[in-house]
Design a protein around this motif. Sequence first.
Motif, PDB file in Angstrom:
ATOM      1  N   VAL A  36     142.379   2.439  58.286  1.00 57.77           N
ATOM      2  CA  VAL A  36     141.295   3.550  57.869  1.00 57.77           C
ATOM      3  C   VAL A  36     142.196   4.515  57.065  1.00 57.77           C
ATOM      4  CG1 VAL A  36     140.094   5.445  59.051  1.00 57.77           C
ATOM      5  CG2 VAL A  36     140.016   3.478  59.789  1.00 57.77           C
ATOM      6  N   GLN A  37     143.506   4.678  57.496  1.00 58.25           N
ATOM      7  CA  GLN A  37     144.388   5.682  56.332  1.00 58.25           C
ATOM      8  C   GLN A  37     144.757   5.545  55.090  1.00 58.25           C
ATOM      9  OE1 GLN A  37     147.987   6.625  59.212  1.00 58.25           O
ATOM     10  NE2 GLN A  37     146.349   7.631  60.696  1.00 58.25           N
ATOM     11  N   TYR A  38     144.192   3.469  55.773  1.00 60.87           N
ATOM     12  CA  TYR A  38     145.110   3.092  53.938  1.00 60.87           C
ATOM     13  C   TYR A  38     144.093   3.365  52.902  1.00 60.87           C
ATOM     14  CZ  TYR A  38     146.698   0.011  50.214  1.00 60.87           C
ATOM     15  OH  TYR A  38     146.619  -0.900  49.259  1.00 60.87           O
ATOM     16  N   SER A  39     142.615   2.994  53.494  1.00 58.06           N
ATOM     17  CA  SER A  39     141.092   2.929  52.812  1.00 58.06           C
ATOM     18  C   SER A  39     141.036   4.007  52.728  1.00 58.06           C
ATOM     19  CB  SER A  39     140.288   2.378  53.464  1.00 58.06           C
ATOM     20  OG  SER A  39     139.988   3.138  54.555  1.00 58.06           O
ATOM     21  N   ILE A  40     141.593   5.666  53.250  1.00 56.42           N
ATOM     22  CA  ILE A  40     141.142   6.421  52.922  1.00 56.42           C
ATOM     23  C   ILE A  40     142.831   6.955  51.246  1.00 56.42           C
ATOM     24  CG2 ILE A  40     141.523   9.056  53.436  1.00 56.42           C
ATOM     25  CD1 ILE A  40     140.764   8.014  55.930  1.00 56.42           C
ATOM     26  N   LEU A  41     143.482   6.409  51.682  1.00 57.81           N
ATOM     27  CA  LEU A  41     144.507   6.659  50.642  1.00 57.81           C
ATOM     28  C   LEU A  41     144.355   5.807  48.993  1.00 57.81           C
ATOM     29  CD1 LEU A  41     147.980   6.292  52.332  1.00 57.81           C
ATOM     30  CD2 LEU A  41     146.712   7.944  51.493  1.00 57.81           C
ATOM     31  N   GLN A 100     151.361   9.567  46.007  1.00 54.89           N
ATOM     32  CA  GLN A 100     151.101   8.435  44.463  1.00 54.89           C
ATOM     33  C   GLN A 100     152.289   7.076  43.608  1.00 54.89           C
ATOM     34  OE1 GLN A 100     147.924  10.124  42.016  1.00 54.89           O
ATOM     35  NE2 GLN A 100     148.977   7.460  41.956  1.00 54.89           N
ATOM     36  N   ALA A 101     153.528   7.189  44.708  1.00 60.56           N
ATOM     37  CA  ALA A 101     154.733   6.498  44.591  1.00 60.56           C
ATOM     38  C   ALA A 101     154.174   5.507  45.466  1.00 60.56           C
ATOM     39  CB  ALA A 101     155.619   6.370  44.791  1.00 60.56           C
ATOM     40  N   MET A 102     153.579   5.087  46.827  1.00 56.66           N
ATOM     41  CA  MET A 102     152.969   4.334  47.355  1.00 56.66           C
ATOM     42  C   MET A 102     152.210   3.495  47.204  1.00 56.66           C
ATOM     43  SD  MET A 102     151.952   5.334  51.525  1.00 56.66           S
ATOM     44  CE  MET A 102     151.794   4.497  52.852  1.00 56.66           C
ATOM     45  N   MET A 103     151.423   4.391  46.430  1.00 57.82           N
ATOM     46  CA  MET A 103     150.415   3.269  45.797  1.00 57.82           C
ATOM     47  C   MET A 103     150.066   2.522  44.613  1.00 57.82           C
ATOM     48  SD  MET A 103     148.379   3.832  48.609  1.00 57.82           S
ATOM     49  CE  MET A 103     146.699   2.978  48.837  1.00 57.82           C
ATOM     50  N   ALA A 106     151.392  -0.077  46.116  1.00 61.06           N
ATOM     51  CA  ALA A 106     150.933  -1.375  46.934  1.00 61.06           C
ATOM     52  C   ALA A 106     150.600  -2.324  45.298  1.00 61.06           C
ATOM     53  CB  ALA A 106     149.635  -0.320  47.819  1.00 61.06           C
ATOM     54  N   PHE A 107     149.406  -1.231  44.501  1.00 59.85           N
ATOM     55  CA  PHE A 107     148.750  -1.513  43.662  1.00 59.85           C
ATOM     56  C   PHE A 107     149.592  -3.070  42.645  1.00 59.85           C
ATOM     57  CE2 PHE A 107     145.953   2.432  43.376  1.00 59.85           C
ATOM     58  CZ  PHE A 107     144.999   1.170  44.399  1.00 59.85           C
ATOM     59  N   GLU A 108     150.527  -2.637  42.886  1.00 58.10           N
ATOM     60  CA  GLU A 108     151.643  -3.486  41.983  1.00 58.10           C
ATOM     61  C   GLU A 108     151.076  -5.279  42.674  1.00 58.10           C
ATOM     62  OE1 GLU A 108     155.752  -3.380  40.287  1.00 58.10           O
ATOM     63  OE2 GLU A 108     155.233  -0.985  40.439  1.00 58.10           O
TER      64      GLU A 108
END
Lengths: 145, 145
Positions: A36-41, A100-103, A106-108
Amino acid sequence: MDKEAFFHKLVTFTTAVHEVTFDLTKDVRPEGITPVQYSILEYIAVSQPVTLSQISDCKNISMPNTSRELKKLTEKNLCEKLDVAEDRRKQMIRLSDAGQAMMNKAFEQIGERFLERIKDSSTEELEEISRALDVLHSKVFNSGE
Amino acid sequence: MDKEAFFHKLVTFTTAVHEVTFDLTKDVRPEGITPVQYSILEYIAVSQPVTLSQISDCKNISMPNTSRELKKLTEKNLCEKLDVAEDRRKQMIRLSDAGQAMMNKAFEQIGERFLERIKDSSTEELEEISRALDVLHSKVFNSGE
DNA sequence: CGATTTTGTTATCAAATGATAATTAAAGAG
DNA sequence: CTCTTTAATTATCATTTGATAACAAAATCG
């Protein structure tokens, strides 16, 4: 084409979309972040800055629970709350630099997997896919409004 | 079209698909059935008869947990376990009459909402949508294989 | 045959999620 | 100014879900 068959086709399609997104996104969720936290992020990353109510509405999580999860994320320094001048009840939320760096990371990863998935498509096919996305997005999966 | 934009388009699209399927399916889940149980029932309805391992694999639920949830569903008389002659370890699972009736009703509701969603589309547009579904299903969202 | 793999079960525990009530503070309406 | 509504918080509880270990029975492999 009859409605019945059309509906079945759509069900099959959406199931496939869910499976593929599961494959693309599995394992990208960092240690210590719940689903859930990830989906929020993810939502914040795409729509920032957002208010708490927006997150609650769009992700279908009650306000108290949204508040709780956001508090945890803030404590982990993954996002920041900014006061809104015009309405002092509201808070704008955005990712911190760390978040931001974390996401981005992840997106990468997701992006790489996606490119791998379409790597055999020609330029013409990509054009075709792009048009197909436009058609479905505008005529079937138009959630907004 | 550059990869970056293409990827962004896809992310937006899959998000929309998730939102729309949420809208289409919200409230159809009958009283006393948890989300996970409902998703299992949906899978059985579409793919029956299936084995426990298939459910576990396809829905990404561990065997012990699949077994537990299936036991609850069986106790509620929503599905049945049939022994397999060739391999006595295996069990084929299918919906009971009550389970089938329940899922028919759920699918009917979803179907109605879906028809409502595409009611303004002309025959040509439906053809176009159908082709778009084929393109994306075969070139991007091809989970099988 | 004996060892290993596959299929499924049971029990148990911890974590994540959902739901609700009560509270605060600010904004807006009359 | 009072009343109501909106935005968000805190606390608490029950349920759902995920994870793991230990087990049993049948199938398969060598």
